[in-house]
Design an enzyme around this catalytic site. Sequence first.
Site, short mmCIF file in Angstrom:
data_model
loop_
_atom_site.label_atom_id
_atom_site.label_comp_id
_atom_site.label_asym_id
_atom_site.label_seq_id
_atom_site.Cartn_x
_atom_site.Cartn_y
_atom_site.Cartn_z
N GLU A 193 0.82 -1.20 0.00
CA GLU A 193 0.00 0.00 0.00
C GLU A 193 0.86 1.26 0.00
O GLU A 193 1.76 1.42 0.80
CB GLU A 193 -0.93 0.00 1.22
CG GLU A 193 -1.91 -1.17 1.25
CD GLU A 193 -2.93 -1.16 0.11
OE1 GLU A 193 -3.03 -0.14 -0.62
OE2 GLU A 193 -3.62 -2.18 -0.07
N ARG A 206 -18.38 -0.31 4.46
CA ARG A 206 -19.44 -1.02 3.72
C ARG A 206 -20.12 -2.05 4.62
O ARG A 206 -21.28 -2.38 4.45
CB ARG A 206 -18.80 -1.69 2.49
CG ARG A 206 -19.76 -2.23 1.46
CD ARG A 206 -19.00 -2.76 0.25
NE ARG A 206 -17.90 -3.65 0.59
CZ ARG A 206 -18.05 -4.93 0.99
NH1 ARG A 206 -19.24 -5.47 1.08
NH2 ARG A 206 -16.99 -5.67 1.28
N HIS A 220 -1.54 -5.43 2.20
CA HIS A 220 -2.72 -6.31 2.15
C HIS A 220 -2.32 -7.65 1.53
O HIS A 220 -1.54 -7.69 0.57
CB HIS A 220 -3.83 -5.68 1.28
CG HIS A 220 -4.84 -4.90 2.05
ND1 HIS A 220 -5.06 -3.56 1.83
CD2 HIS A 220 -5.71 -5.26 3.03
CE1 HIS A 220 -6.03 -3.13 2.65
NE2 HIS A 220 -6.43 -4.15 3.39
N CYS A 226 -8.54 -1.30 7.80
CA CYS A 226 -7.14 -1.34 7.39
C CYS A 226 -6.62 0.04 7.02
O CYS A 226 -5.54 0.45 7.48
CB CYS A 226 -6.94 -2.32 6.23
SG CYS A 226 -7.06 -4.03 6.75
N1 PCA Z 1 -8.91 -6.33 6.39
C1 PCA Z 1 -9.86 -5.25 6.56
C2 PCA Z 1 -9.84 -4.91 8.03
C3 PCA Z 1 -9.16 -6.05 8.69
C4 PCA Z 1 -8.53 -6.81 7.61
O1 PCA Z 1 -7.79 -7.78 7.74
C5 PCA Z 1 -9.59 -4.08 5.63
O2 PCA Z 1 -8.99 -4.29 4.56
O3 PCA Z 1 -9.95 -2.96 5.94
#
Ligand code: PCA
Length: 216
Positions: free
Chosen positions: A82, A92, A168, A145
């Site tokens: 990211e 959402r 991610h 996140c």
């Molecule tokens: N993914 C979510 C929140 C916790 C996670 O593991 C996100 O992408 O916001």
Amino acid sequence: MHKPTVLLTGFDAFGGESLNPSWEAVARLDGESIAGHRLAAAQLPTVFGDALDCLERLLDQHKPRLVLCLGQASGRTAISLERVAINVDDARIADNAGQQPVDQPILAEGPPAYFTSLPIKAMLERLHAAGIPAQVSNSAGTFVCNHVFYGLMHLLAARPGLRGGFVHIPYSPEQVVEKKDQPSMAMELVLKALRLMVETAVNVEHDIRLAAGTTE
Ligand code: PCA
């Protein structure tokens, strides 16, 4: 003399899942040493606000040299490095405490966005060299996140010398067994990627120049 610490965080399961691969991955690396650093893994709750309180306590407790927060991203096919966190919560679905903020700033007086301070292009190059699907992502979404990524970078802005960012990862294979057309990545590959990312982040202070943007 203690080794400097790299703090790794993952989230608890949310959205009806029974596990979160981000926590499964970092938990497996807890206590390992990479490039002269000791890895410390901690779990954050998938809860707006609480997750950041928890992260701030972890920074005070571990006094890490580097922070890498991980989260699950459904639908993604590759490790997503990211680039940017934005100052908005727009959920959402409800978080694990039933909160569902819509179009709320994370920090009323905060800047619109923060960039990662990890060398994501060098990390990308390293992952690709190892044959691991990876991409630079220009949106960490607007759920917990992104909230944690933004809050992390705000905390780091007051801690010069401490670098950090967010990555991610796709679903784990066991999460998609009964889902239709959903990508996943084997935990062994995620762990290999995580070790390479930490090693690169620790060793590369100034990021390399590498085109990895998108046209749309
Ligand atoms: N993914 C979510 C929140 C916790 C996670 O593991 C996100 O992408 O916001």
